[in-house]
Design a protein around this motif. Structure first.
Motif, PDB file in Angstrom:
ATOM      1  N   SER A  72       0.815  -1.214   0.000  1.00  0.00           N
ATOM      2  CA  SER A  72       0.000   0.000   0.000  1.00  0.00           C
ATOM      3  C   SER A  72       0.850   1.266   0.000  1.00  0.00           C
ATOM      4  O   SER A  72       0.378   2.314  -0.430  1.00  0.00           O
ATOM      5  N   GLU A  73       2.070   1.175   0.470  1.00  0.00           N
ATOM      6  CA  GLU A  73       2.932   2.364   0.528  1.00  0.00           C
ATOM      7  C   GLU A  73       4.259   2.146  -0.192  1.00  0.00           C
ATOM      8  O   GLU A  73       5.252   2.778   0.132  1.00  0.00           O
ATOM      9  N   ARG A  74       4.260   1.290  -1.193  1.00  0.00           N
ATOM     10  CA  ARG A  74       5.508   0.873  -1.826  1.00  0.00           C
ATOM     11  C   ARG A  74       6.283   1.975  -2.523  1.00  0.00           C
ATOM     12  O   ARG A  74       7.481   1.875  -2.669  1.00  0.00           O
ATOM     13  N   LYS A  75       5.638   3.025  -2.987  1.00  0.00           N
ATOM     14  CA  LYS A  75       6.354   4.113  -3.669  1.00  0.00           C
ATOM     15  C   LYS A  75       6.163   5.446  -2.960  1.00  0.00           C
ATOM     16  O   LYS A  75       6.469   6.485  -3.522  1.00  0.00           O
ATOM     17  N   ASN A  76       5.649   5.406  -1.761  1.00  0.00           N
ATOM     18  CA  ASN A  76       5.456   6.633  -1.008  1.00  0.00           C
ATOM     19  C   ASN A  76       6.815   7.275  -0.757  1.00  0.00           C
ATOM     20  O   ASN A  76       7.742   6.598  -0.315  1.00  0.00           O
ATOM     21  N   PRO A  77       6.965   8.570  -1.049  1.00  0.00           N
ATOM     22  CA  PRO A  77       8.277   9.195  -0.872  1.00  0.00           C
ATOM     23  C   PRO A  77       8.770   9.206   0.574  1.00  0.00           C
ATOM     24  O   PRO A  77       9.966   9.235   0.823  1.00  0.00           O
ATOM     25  N   LEU A  78       7.845   9.166   1.522  1.00  0.00           N
ATOM     26  CA  LEU A  78       8.228   9.122   2.933  1.00  0.00           C
ATOM     27  C   LEU A  78       7.916   7.742   3.488  1.00  0.00           C
ATOM     28  O   LEU A  78       6.837   7.202   3.256  1.00  0.00           O
ATOM     29  N   ILE A  79       8.844   7.179   4.225  1.00  0.00           N
ATOM     30  CA  ILE A  79       8.624   5.865   4.835  1.00  0.00           C
ATOM     31  C   ILE A  79       7.835   6.079   6.126  1.00  0.00           C
ATOM     32  O   ILE A  79       8.316   6.713   7.062  1.00  0.00           O
ATOM     33  N   SER A  80       6.619   5.548   6.150  1.00  0.00           N
ATOM     34  CA  SER A  80       5.750   5.734   7.311  1.00  0.00           C
ATOM     35  C   SER A  80       6.177   4.817   8.459  1.00  0.00           C
ATOM     36  O   SER A  80       6.962   3.892   8.289  1.00  0.00           O
ATOM     37  N   LYS A  81       5.576   5.070   9.620  1.00  0.00           N
ATOM     38  CA  LYS A  81       5.838   4.221  10.785  1.00  0.00           C
ATOM     39  C   LYS A  81       5.348   2.802  10.537  1.00  0.00           C
ATOM     40  O   LYS A  81       5.982   1.839  10.972  1.00  0.00           O
ATOM     41  N   ASP A  82       4.207   2.667   9.834  1.00  0.00           N
ATOM     42  CA  ASP A  82       3.671   1.333   9.536  1.00  0.00           C
ATOM     43  C   ASP A  82       4.623   0.530   8.667  1.00  0.00           C
ATOM     44  O   ASP A  82       4.830  -0.661   8.890  1.00  0.00           O
ATOM     45  N   PHE A  95       1.988   2.418  -8.903  1.00  0.00           N
ATOM     46  CA  PHE A  95       1.582   3.039  -7.644  1.00  0.00           C
ATOM     47  C   PHE A  95       0.789   4.290  -7.958  1.00  0.00           C
ATOM     48  O   PHE A  95       1.142   5.048  -8.855  1.00  0.00           O
ATOM     49  N   TYR A  96      -0.280   4.508  -7.232  1.00  0.00           N
ATOM     50  CA  TYR A  96      -1.106   5.699  -7.430  1.00  0.00           C
ATOM     51  C   TYR A  96      -0.994   6.596  -6.216  1.00  0.00           C
ATOM     52  O   TYR A  96      -1.167   6.147  -5.083  1.00  0.00           O
ATOM     53  N   MET A  97      -0.680   7.854  -6.477  1.00  0.00           N
ATOM     54  CA  MET A  97      -0.704   8.864  -5.424  1.00  0.00           C
ATOM     55  C   MET A  97      -1.317  10.125  -6.032  1.00  0.00           C
ATOM     56  O   MET A  97      -0.768  10.670  -6.990  1.00  0.00           O
ATOM     57  N   PRO A  98      -2.456  10.567  -5.508  1.00  0.00           N
ATOM     58  CA  PRO A  98      -3.065  11.782  -6.042  1.00  0.00           C
ATOM     59  C   PRO A  98      -2.120  12.973  -5.906  1.00  0.00           C
ATOM     60  O   PRO A  98      -1.347  13.063  -4.951  1.00  0.00           O
ATOM     61  N   GLN A  99      -2.178  13.874  -6.867  1.00  0.00           N
ATOM     62  CA  GLN A  99      -1.311  15.049  -6.856  1.00  0.00           C
ATOM     63  C   GLN A  99      -1.505  15.855  -5.580  1.00  0.00           C
ATOM     64  O   GLN A  99      -0.558  16.406  -5.034  1.00  0.00           O
ATOM     65  N   GLY A 100      -2.747  15.892  -5.066  1.00  0.00           N
ATOM     66  CA  GLY A 100      -3.014  16.629  -3.834  1.00  0.00           C
ATOM     67  C   GLY A 100      -2.214  16.094  -2.655  1.00  0.00           C
ATOM     68  O   GLY A 100      -1.737  16.868  -1.822  1.00  0.00           O
ATOM     69  N   HIS A 101      -2.048  14.777  -2.560  1.00  0.00           N
ATOM     70  CA  HIS A 101      -1.252  14.191  -1.468  1.00  0.00           C
ATOM     71  C   HIS A 101       0.210  14.592  -1.620  1.00  0.00           C
ATOM     72  O   HIS A 101       0.879  14.930  -0.633  1.00  0.00           O
ATOM     73  N   PHE A 102       0.694  14.551  -2.855  1.00  0.00           N
ATOM     74  CA  PHE A 102       2.086  14.936  -3.095  1.00  0.00           C
ATOM     75  C   PHE A 102       2.285  16.413  -2.778  1.00  0.00           C
ATOM     76  O   PHE A 102       3.265  16.791  -2.136  1.00  0.00           O
ATOM     77  N   ASP A 103       1.335  17.253  -3.226  1.00  0.00           N
ATOM     78  CA  ASP A 103       1.431  18.693  -2.966  1.00  0.00           C
ATOM     79  C   ASP A 103       1.403  18.985  -1.478  1.00  0.00           C
ATOM     80  O   ASP A 103       2.153  19.836  -0.977  1.00  0.00           O
ATOM     81  N   ASP A 104       0.534  18.294  -0.737  1.00  0.00           N
ATOM     82  CA  ASP A 104       0.444  18.490   0.702  1.00  0.00           C
ATOM     83  C   ASP A 104       1.754  18.100   1.390  1.00  0.00           C
ATOM     84  O   ASP A 104       2.239  18.812   2.273  1.00  0.00           O
ATOM     85  N   ALA A 105       2.333  16.973   0.999  1.00  0.00           N
ATOM     86  CA  ALA A 105       3.610  16.541   1.583  1.00  0.00           C
ATOM     87  C   ALA A 105       4.703  17.566   1.277  1.00  0.00           C
ATOM     88  O   ALA A 105       5.517  17.897   2.158  1.00  0.00           O
ATOM     89  N   GLN A 106       4.721  18.088   0.058  1.00  0.00           N
ATOM     90  CA  GLN A 106       5.717  19.092  -0.318  1.00  0.00           C
ATOM     91  C   GLN A 106       5.506  20.387   0.474  1.00  0.00           C
ATOM     92  O   GLN A 106       6.459  20.998   0.942  1.00  0.00           O
TER      93      GLN A 106
END
Length: 173
Positions: free
Chosen positions: A58-68, A133-144
């Motif tokens: 579920s988080e395989r390409k997430n730019p930040l490594i979560s606690k999970d 991997f799908y990540m909405p642009q809004g999630h990426f923008d929020d993280a940035q």
């Protein structure tokens, strides 16, 4: 055979049948309980593998490594203890984590996910599927945005000698 011998033989057969019946009555439920415990243990191990795999997927390409994801990675040695391929790939990936991101690290990550999917019986998953991997642009923008705000606050706090606190008067409120 005399009638007494036939009666004695019939009595012995009945006695053997009684023993066999008693033995079956005792062993039947015991075998059922043992099978249930074995099956539950096996199911719990598979469920743990599946949960771990799904967290990583579920988080395989997430730019930040979560606690999970961090927790899941730290559980691989235990959860996949019976899979030497997954453990070998995990150890290789772990050693690559201390280096700058590189193509080998991405490739090892995909190999590890593929090995886990094979272990779990997901035969139809290819490495191409695992790489999507799908990540909405809004999630990426929020993280940035969060990252930029953190950097700005850090710059302000590092370059501020002190804060002057002035109490408000009643007119200012």
């Amino acid at each position: 055979m005399t009638p007494d011998q036939v009666a004695l033989q019939t009595l012995r057969v009945m006695e053997i049948q009684t023993w066999i019946t008693g033995f079956a009555i005792f062993l039947g439920p015991l075998a059922g309980v043992l099978y249930t415990l074995w099956f539950q243990g096996r199911k719990e191990k598979r469920d743990a593998k599946e949960r771990l795999f799904l967290v990583l997927m579920s988080e395989r390409k997430n730019p930040l490594i979560s606690k999970d994801v961090t927790k899941a990675l730290n559980q691989i040695d235990v959860v996949f203890a019976d899979s030497s391929i997954v453990k070998t790939l995990w150890h290789k990936y772990y050693s690559l984590l201390s280096q700058q991101p590189c193509e080998e690290r991405v490739h090892t990550w995909l190999e590890m996910l593929a090995a886990m999917s094979q272990e779990l019986g997901y035969k139809g998953l290819s490495q191409v599927d695992l790489d999507k991997f799908y990540m909405p642009q809004g999630h990426f923008d929020d993280a940035q945005f969060q990252r930029n705000m953190g950097l700005l606050w850090q710059r302000v706090l590092e370059n501020t000698e002190r804060f002057i606190v002035v109490p408000r008067t009643e007119r200012e409120v």
